[in-house]
Design a protein around this motif. Sequence first.
Motif, PDB file in Angstrom:
ATOM      1  N   PHE A  14     -87.994  45.216   4.348  1.00  7.20           N
ATOM      2  CA  PHE A  14     -88.596  43.934   4.729  1.00  7.20           C
ATOM      3  C   PHE A  14     -88.083  43.482   6.099  1.00  7.20           C
ATOM      4  CE2 PHE A  14     -88.592  43.085  -0.080  1.00  7.20           C
ATOM      5  CZ  PHE A  14     -89.799  43.739  -0.236  1.00  7.20           C
ATOM      6  N   GLN A  15     -86.793  43.645   6.317  1.00  5.37           N
ATOM      7  CA  GLN A  15     -86.203  43.259   7.592  1.00  5.37           C
ATOM      8  C   GLN A  15     -86.753  44.132   8.723  1.00  5.37           C
ATOM      9  OE1 GLN A  15     -81.911  43.560   7.777  1.00  5.37           O
ATOM     10  NE2 GLN A  15     -81.811  41.906   9.261  1.00  5.37           N
ATOM     11  N   GLU A  16     -86.877  45.416   8.479  1.00  9.52           N
ATOM     12  CA  GLU A  16     -87.428  46.334   9.487  1.00  9.52           C
ATOM     13  C   GLU A  16     -88.863  45.952   9.840  1.00  9.52           C
ATOM     14  OE1 GLU A  16     -88.403  51.100   9.972  1.00  9.52           O
ATOM     15  OE2 GLU A  16     -87.031  50.451   8.396  1.00  9.52           O
ATOM     16  N   GLN A  17     -89.655  45.591   8.825  1.00  9.69           N
ATOM     17  CA  GLN A  17     -91.040  45.191   9.081  1.00  9.69           C
ATOM     18  C   GLN A  17     -91.086  43.930   9.936  1.00  9.69           C
ATOM     19  OE1 GLN A  17     -92.889  42.294   7.568  1.00  9.69           O
ATOM     20  NE2 GLN A  17     -94.557  42.868   8.925  1.00  9.69           N
ATOM     21  N   GLN A  18     -90.251  42.953   9.619  1.00  7.13           N
ATOM     22  CA  GLN A  18     -90.229  41.711  10.396  1.00  7.13           C
ATOM     23  C   GLN A  18     -89.830  41.979  11.838  1.00  7.13           C
ATOM     24  OE1 GLN A  18     -87.631  39.155   8.126  1.00  7.13           O
ATOM     25  NE2 GLN A  18     -89.358  38.147   7.143  1.00  7.13           N
ATOM     26  N   GLN A  19     -88.817  42.801  12.038  1.00  9.41           N
ATOM     27  CA  GLN A  19     -88.339  43.095  13.384  1.00  9.41           C
ATOM     28  C   GLN A  19     -89.323  43.945  14.179  1.00  9.41           C
ATOM     29  OE1 GLN A  19     -84.487  44.820  12.603  1.00  9.41           O
ATOM     30  NE2 GLN A  19     -83.496  42.826  12.430  1.00  9.41           N
ATOM     31  N   ASN A  31     -95.262  53.838   7.708  1.00  7.67           N
ATOM     32  CA  ASN A  31     -94.099  54.246   6.918  1.00  7.67           C
ATOM     33  C   ASN A  31     -94.474  54.792   5.547  1.00  7.67           C
ATOM     34  OD1 ASN A  31     -91.522  53.356   8.491  1.00  7.67           O
ATOM     35  ND2 ASN A  31     -93.038  51.739   8.790  1.00  7.67           N
ATOM     36  N   GLN A  32     -95.752  55.095   5.371  1.00  7.38           N
ATOM     37  CA  GLN A  32     -96.262  55.690   4.133  1.00  7.38           C
ATOM     38  C   GLN A  32     -95.865  54.873   2.894  1.00  7.38           C
ATOM     39  OE1 GLN A  32     -94.823  59.717   4.408  1.00  7.38           O
ATOM     40  NE2 GLN A  32     -96.476  60.299   5.786  1.00  7.38           N
ATOM     41  N   LEU A  33     -96.081  53.553   2.996  1.00  4.28           N
ATOM     42  CA  LEU A  33     -95.838  52.639   1.877  1.00  4.28           C
ATOM     43  C   LEU A  33     -97.171  52.054   1.445  1.00  4.28           C
ATOM     44  CD1 LEU A  33     -92.827  50.678   3.410  1.00  4.28           C
ATOM     45  CD2 LEU A  33     -92.697  52.308   1.531  1.00  4.28           C
ATOM     46  N   ALA A  34     -97.307  51.762   0.176  1.00  3.72           N
ATOM     47  CA  ALA A  34     -98.514  51.107  -0.318  1.00  3.72           C
ATOM     48  C   ALA A  34     -98.389  49.604  -0.050  1.00  3.72           C
ATOM     49  CB  ALA A  34     -98.689  51.357  -1.806  1.00  3.72           C
ATOM     50  N   PRO A  35     -99.321  49.018   0.724  1.00  2.00           N
ATOM     51  CA  PRO A  35     -99.235  47.587   1.025  1.00  2.00           C
ATOM     52  C   PRO A  35     -99.156  46.710  -0.230  1.00  2.00           C
ATOM     53  CG  PRO A  35    -100.902  48.615   2.390  1.00  2.00           C
ATOM     54  CD  PRO A  35    -100.460  49.650   1.392  1.00  2.00           C
ATOM     55  N   LYS A  36     -99.863  47.102  -1.279  1.00  2.00           N
ATOM     56  CA  LYS A  36     -99.841  46.338  -2.524  1.00  2.00           C
ATOM     57  C   LYS A  36     -98.434  46.334  -3.122  1.00  2.00           C
ATOM     58  CE  LYS A  36    -102.327  45.930  -6.905  1.00  2.00           C
ATOM     59  NZ  LYS A  36    -103.406  46.450  -7.718  1.00  2.00           N
ATOM     60  N   PHE A  38     -95.629  46.860  -1.422  1.00  2.00           N
ATOM     61  CA  PHE A  38     -94.796  46.120  -0.473  1.00  2.00           C
ATOM     62  C   PHE A  38     -94.865  44.627  -0.780  1.00  2.00           C
ATOM     63  CE2 PHE A  38     -93.947  43.778   3.358  1.00  2.00           C
ATOM     64  CZ  PHE A  38     -92.949  44.480   4.012  1.00  2.00           C
ATOM     65  N   ARG A  39     -96.076  44.102  -0.886  1.00  2.00           N
ATOM     66  CA  ARG A  39     -96.250  42.662  -1.130  1.00  2.00           C
ATOM     67  C   ARG A  39     -95.720  42.249  -2.502  1.00  2.00           C
ATOM     68  NH1 ARG A  39    -101.082  43.835   1.716  1.00  2.00           N
ATOM     69  NH2 ARG A  39    -101.127  42.787   3.736  1.00  2.00           N
ATOM     70  N   ARG A  40     -95.938  43.087  -3.505  1.00  3.41           N
ATOM     71  CA  ARG A  40     -95.460  42.774  -4.862  1.00  3.41           C
ATOM     72  C   ARG A  40     -93.928  42.729  -4.883  1.00  3.41           C
ATOM     73  NH1 ARG A  40     -98.397  46.234  -7.874  1.00  3.41           N
ATOM     74  NH2 ARG A  40     -96.928  47.910  -7.517  1.00  3.41           N
ATOM     75  N   ARG A  41     -93.287  43.709  -4.252  1.00  6.63           N
ATOM     76  CA  ARG A  41     -91.815  43.722  -4.203  1.00  6.63           C
ATOM     77  C   ARG A  41     -91.284  42.555  -3.373  1.00  6.63           C
ATOM     78  NH1 ARG A  41     -88.519  46.851  -7.388  1.00  6.63           N
ATOM     79  NH2 ARG A  41     -87.071  45.868  -5.973  1.00  6.63           N
TER      80      ARG A  41
END
Length: 95
Positions: A14-19, A31-36, A38-41
Motif C-alpha cells: 500500500f505504501q509503495e502504491q501511494q509513493q 505488479n501483477q496484483l488483482a485490483p479487487k 488490493f482494494r479488499r485488503r
Amino acid sequence: MSLIRPDEEWMAIFQEQQQSGLSIARFCKQNQLAPKTFRRRQKRMEEQNTQGFVKVEQTVTEALPPQVIHDRCILQTSQFTLDFPTGVSTLWLDG
C-alpha cells in the motif's frame, strides 16, 4: 493457487502504491496484483486500524539531563504521526 501475504507485506505494498503516484489499477497491473484483492485488503486493513488500540512501546536511546524539558509529544506508527503539546487537555484527545 493464490498467494497469502502477511499484513506487513500488504502494508508495504500500500505504501509503495501511494509513493508511486500511480492509480491502483495501473499499480496492480504493473505488479501483477488483482485490483479487487488490493482494494479488499486495503479496506480490511483500514478497518483493523480503526478498531482497538495501537500498541506503543517506549524506547530510550540516551539519558537526557534533568534540566531538559520537552514541550511536545510525538507518537508515530507506520501509517501516521500524532504530534501535540505535552500540556494538551486529555478532553481534547478523547475525541
